[in-house]
Design an enzyme around this catalytic site. Sequence first.
Site, PDB file in Angstrom:
ATOM      1  N   ASP A 231      -3.941 -21.681 -10.419  1.00 40.53           N
ATOM      2  CA  ASP A 231      -3.980 -22.571  -9.259  1.00 40.53           C
ATOM      3  C   ASP A 231      -3.971 -24.024  -9.737  1.00 40.53           C
ATOM      4  O   ASP A 231      -3.429 -24.329 -10.806  1.00 40.53           O
ATOM      5  CB  ASP A 231      -5.236 -22.245  -8.445  1.00 40.53           C
ATOM      6  CG  ASP A 231      -5.051 -22.434  -6.955  1.00 40.53           C
ATOM      7  OD1 ASP A 231      -5.184 -23.578  -6.500  1.00 40.53           O
ATOM      8  OD2 ASP A 231      -4.755 -21.442  -6.266  1.00 40.53           O
ATOM      9  N   HIS A 268      -8.093 -26.637  -4.040  1.00 41.11           N
ATOM     10  CA  HIS A 268      -7.579 -25.325  -3.618  1.00 41.11           C
ATOM     11  C   HIS A 268      -8.082 -24.196  -4.515  1.00 41.11           C
ATOM     12  O   HIS A 268      -8.562 -23.163  -4.044  1.00 41.11           O
ATOM     13  CB  HIS A 268      -6.055 -25.380  -3.627  1.00 41.11           C
ATOM     14  CG  HIS A 268      -5.373 -24.200  -3.038  1.00 41.11           C
ATOM     15  ND1 HIS A 268      -4.951 -23.135  -3.799  1.00 41.11           N
ATOM     16  CD2 HIS A 268      -5.019 -23.921  -1.764  1.00 41.11           C
ATOM     17  CE1 HIS A 268      -4.357 -22.251  -3.019  1.00 41.11           C
ATOM     18  NE2 HIS A 268      -4.382 -22.694  -1.778  1.00 41.11           N
ATOM     19  N   SER A 453      -3.199 -18.094   1.217  1.00 45.02           N
ATOM     20  CA  SER A 453      -3.978 -18.549   0.066  1.00 45.02           C
ATOM     21  C   SER A 453      -5.355 -17.917   0.035  1.00 45.02           C
ATOM     22  O   SER A 453      -5.906 -17.665  -1.034  1.00 45.02           O
ATOM     23  CB  SER A 453      -4.138 -20.071   0.099  1.00 45.02           C
ATOM     24  OG  SER A 453      -3.094 -20.714  -0.544  1.00 45.02           O
TER      25      SER A 453
END
Length: 785
Positions: A231, A268, A453
């Site tokens: 990520d 994220h 996600s």
Amino acid sequence: MKQLILLFNFLALTFFTQAQEKVFYKINNKNIEFNISQKEMYVEFAENQKSAVQRISAIVMEELSTNSAILKMPDLQGTYQNRKEGLQDRVSTKFQRIEPVLIYKDGTKQIAKGELNIKLKTNTSIEDLLKNRSFTIQSNEFDKDLYLVKLNLETSELFELVNQLTEDSRVVYAEPNFIRMIKPHTDDPFFSSQWSINNQGYLGGTVDADMDVDDAWNHTTGTGIKVAVIDDGVDLSHTDLTANLLTGYDATDGSSNGAPNESRNDAHGTACAGIIAAVANNTNGTAGVAYSAKIIPVRIAYSVSSISTVWITSDNWIANGINWAWQNGADVLSNSYGGGSYSSVIENAINNAVNNGRSGKGSVVLFSSGNDPGGDGDPVSFPATVESVISVGASSMCDTRKNLSSCDGENWGSNYGAGLDLVAPGVKIYTTDISGSNGYGSGDYISNFNGTSSACPNAAGVVALILSANQNLTQHEAREILERNVDKVSGYSYITKSGQPNGTWNSQVGYGRINAKKAVEEALLSNISITGSEIVCSSNTTFNLQGGNNPTWSKSYNLSLVSSNNNSITVKASSSTVGGQGYVRATFANGIFIQKDFWVGVPVLGYDINEDFTMCRDINSTSNNFFPVSIESMDASTTWQVQRITNNHTISTQGNEVVVSLQYAPPYNYIAFKVRASNSCGFSDWLEYYIEVIDNCSSENYNGYMVYPNPSSESVTIQKKNNDIKTQNSSDVQYEIFDFNSNSIYKNYISNDKAVINVSKLKKGRYILKIYGMKEEETHHLIVQ
């Protein structure tokens, strides 16, 4: 003149529809096509040039790095070449590089800046391949014979070189090393609750529209498993993560050890990590799906700016991150991003992990299927389309595919269609945020982390639970367990589909919504077995438990219990004449049980005495008119006896089945024989068969299929016995396998009068095979050794 030649080369690779320019290259005999952005160009600055460009009011600059940016100039018109010349005229010094911004069909922006990923066949020289060209090379540290090649070529020239290299027999693949401006598959980062673990009707949702994670925790919490979060980095100092963090890696040519750039919008990966393995029972924050697993942070991207939702990455960074992860012990690889054109170097890295990770057992690789912001869902995005990847879509708390009308009220849709494998909760997921004010919000946790996600790490956490329950599983076995043990979400029609081997499937939700409890329980059972005889007679027979302890034993009605203890049970047939299916079962304290099926007593043949058959004879045939007749015993008989009453015959035995080929000879209008079977318990009764022979008949009901070899440990063939035996419609003939609890395991069509079934993944034991599509269905007993 040089400028005209370059323009000619570029136009040779483009075509125009009105004002839209397109460019493409070929890979695997398919065009990879892009539109050229009419409003943007990629530039690399010469020394001190950036500040001069920033002062030009007609240019909007989006920085990608200290010396590169995308320039937006809506007032420039004409072809790309015209716009490029117009840009250069506005700046006093020459840019180091100007390239078009390419837009793939899914909207992803990509930039080719003179770099190629070239994979060569062994013992091939890159220097020989690119002789007479100026270039520099960098060997890939993870993949032998893969090179990152830098050339001073514009996009058009680079694509032309790709096409040439693709035709070269020394090259495995060659493709641009794109900069990709991808979006992590998340929409609105707000907090709610962990309904994905146990949904009690949250926000008006459907009770139990969750993954039953809390029930799975009764068996395992992920101990011993490492999950790579590939990520934009993971907060290495978050108090709800640090106890579960391992050494990470930065593939972006940095040295962060897997940490994010906290000054950008790079929270994220921290959110994904919290879903998987936030520490539990620490009076702090949340609990991860696999809260005893460990996280390996792998950084492969970073945000364009502190306010942007777009990531900068490259094919090479993604591939290197994946390769580093499996080579450094990752059991599971969770990837919540995607978009853009196909890349061999990325797929090759994924397949490396799947084939070689976990000391050859294979790492499990998951990707989010992608989001359609403001829409109802697009096709599954690359790399989730790679066959070896588990593609994860998002479900709502009301048990639907996330779409514009789902009850959560969020304005986006989960991508679906061919390539989707399953769905997991993907809206309003409570998870960790970068500590302090540098994340999505000002606290250490966020609300409503969402999109595919969040669905992907939810699924990755369940895979960690599966592998923790049985670390001997291969990645293929773990994937099968995950995909078989789903909840078939209501409101969708599920079908048997080629290429989807683990059950019925639907384009909206794949196999269905993940169920951690069922998956973990199957994983636990796959590590436990009961060993013993396949036949029980009137003498004492002992069965032993392998891999478990302290069960409660039970047995079928046709057995007498002799004795039992923690590790074994001894039984015998309740009558010497009993012939039928039997079992012993071990049930454990957590409710999981394992059962061994076997035969009790003498064989029982599959047809009634004096059953009549009719067969068709072709009087014009020059053959000897042998007719095959198949008779089954309902157990694994060791001996067959056949007595001929009339005419000649041959005998072929296939385990629990005998095929008798009988020759018709005038003046008889029938063929007759009798048969019996035996095992270690004794002989069955004789069965006598009469077969009427009809000349040139045209009936539609001369059916019959052979099933062989049976028993089998690898594959079983279903084949029509004789071309004279007719089905009503051969294209409609279908077979289905059931266990002895009448649960359907697998079904498919018989093509061209034959089907081959892979039974190597079925548990050892007995099954029922039914064949449909004829006037009367057939039933066979199938034994998997």
